[in-house]
Scaffold this motif. Sequence first.
Motif, PDB file in Angstrom:
ATOM      1  N   ARG A 276       0.848  -1.186   0.000  1.00 24.51           N
ATOM      2  CA  ARG A 276       0.000   0.000   0.000  1.00 24.51           C
ATOM      3  C   ARG A 276       0.886   1.239   0.000  1.00 24.51           C
ATOM      4  O   ARG A 276       2.066   1.179   0.343  1.00 24.51           O
ATOM      5  CB  ARG A 276      -0.934   0.001   1.200  1.00 24.51           C
ATOM      6  CG  ARG A 276      -0.227  -0.124   2.509  1.00 24.51           C
ATOM      7  CD  ARG A 276      -1.156  -0.389   3.659  1.00 24.51           C
ATOM      8  NE  ARG A 276      -0.325  -0.621   4.848  1.00 24.51           N
ATOM      9  CZ  ARG A 276      -0.752  -0.592   6.067  1.00 24.51           C
ATOM     10  NH1 ARG A 276      -2.013  -0.370   6.313  1.00 24.51           N
ATOM     11  NH2 ARG A 276       0.059  -0.793   7.070  1.00 24.51           N
TER      12      ARG A 276
ATOM     13  N   PRO B  59      -4.903   6.262   0.490  1.00 25.50           N
ATOM     14  CA  PRO B  59      -3.979   5.186   0.153  1.00 25.50           C
ATOM     15  C   PRO B  59      -4.483   4.351  -1.016  1.00 25.50           C
ATOM     16  O   PRO B  59      -5.673   4.325  -1.299  1.00 25.50           O
ATOM     17  CB  PRO B  59      -3.939   4.357   1.434  1.00 25.50           C
ATOM     18  CG  PRO B  59      -5.286   4.534   2.043  1.00 25.50           C
ATOM     19  CD  PRO B  59      -5.681   5.944   1.693  1.00 25.50           C
TER      20      PRO B  59
ATOM     21  N   VAL C 216      -3.952   0.299  -2.639  1.00 31.97           N
ATOM     22  CA  VAL C 216      -3.607  -1.041  -2.147  1.00 31.97           C
ATOM     23  C   VAL C 216      -3.403  -1.990  -3.318  1.00 31.97           C
ATOM     24  O   VAL C 216      -4.158  -1.961  -4.285  1.00 31.97           O
ATOM     25  CB  VAL C 216      -4.722  -1.573  -1.218  1.00 31.97           C
ATOM     26  CG1 VAL C 216      -4.403  -2.973  -0.730  1.00 31.97           C
ATOM     27  CG2 VAL C 216      -4.950  -0.634  -0.040  1.00 31.97           C
TER      28      VAL C 216
ATOM     29  N   VAL D 179       0.006   0.305  -6.383  1.00 35.39           N
ATOM     30  CA  VAL D 179       1.105   1.024  -5.720  1.00 35.39           C
ATOM     31  C   VAL D 179       2.140   1.472  -6.746  1.00 35.39           C
ATOM     32  O   VAL D 179       2.589   2.621  -6.723  1.00 35.39           O
ATOM     33  CB  VAL D 179       1.751   0.162  -4.616  1.00 35.39           C
ATOM     34  CG1 VAL D 179       3.063   0.763  -4.143  1.00 35.39           C
ATOM     35  CG2 VAL D 179       0.797   0.005  -3.444  1.00 35.39           C
TER      36      VAL D 179
END
Length: 70
Positions: A29, A43, A45, A50
Amino acid sequence: MTTEQQVSGALFVDCGKQLKNGTWVQPSRARYEYLICHTTEGPVVGAAAVAAFVQTIRTKHQHSSQGAAA
């Protein structure tokens, strides 16, 4: 001669945890925090997400890493 530099953002990447059998216990992440205006991107994941996110952040916030190693 020393020049003062201000940190304007931070990219956090957690590479996750994968077992020897290939099972992911914790997926990778990432998030980016822009410290001047106190905002966060992410964020995200998953390995593909990423990788894409990091590339986008590095391009989008290139001014934040001038002089830093790539």
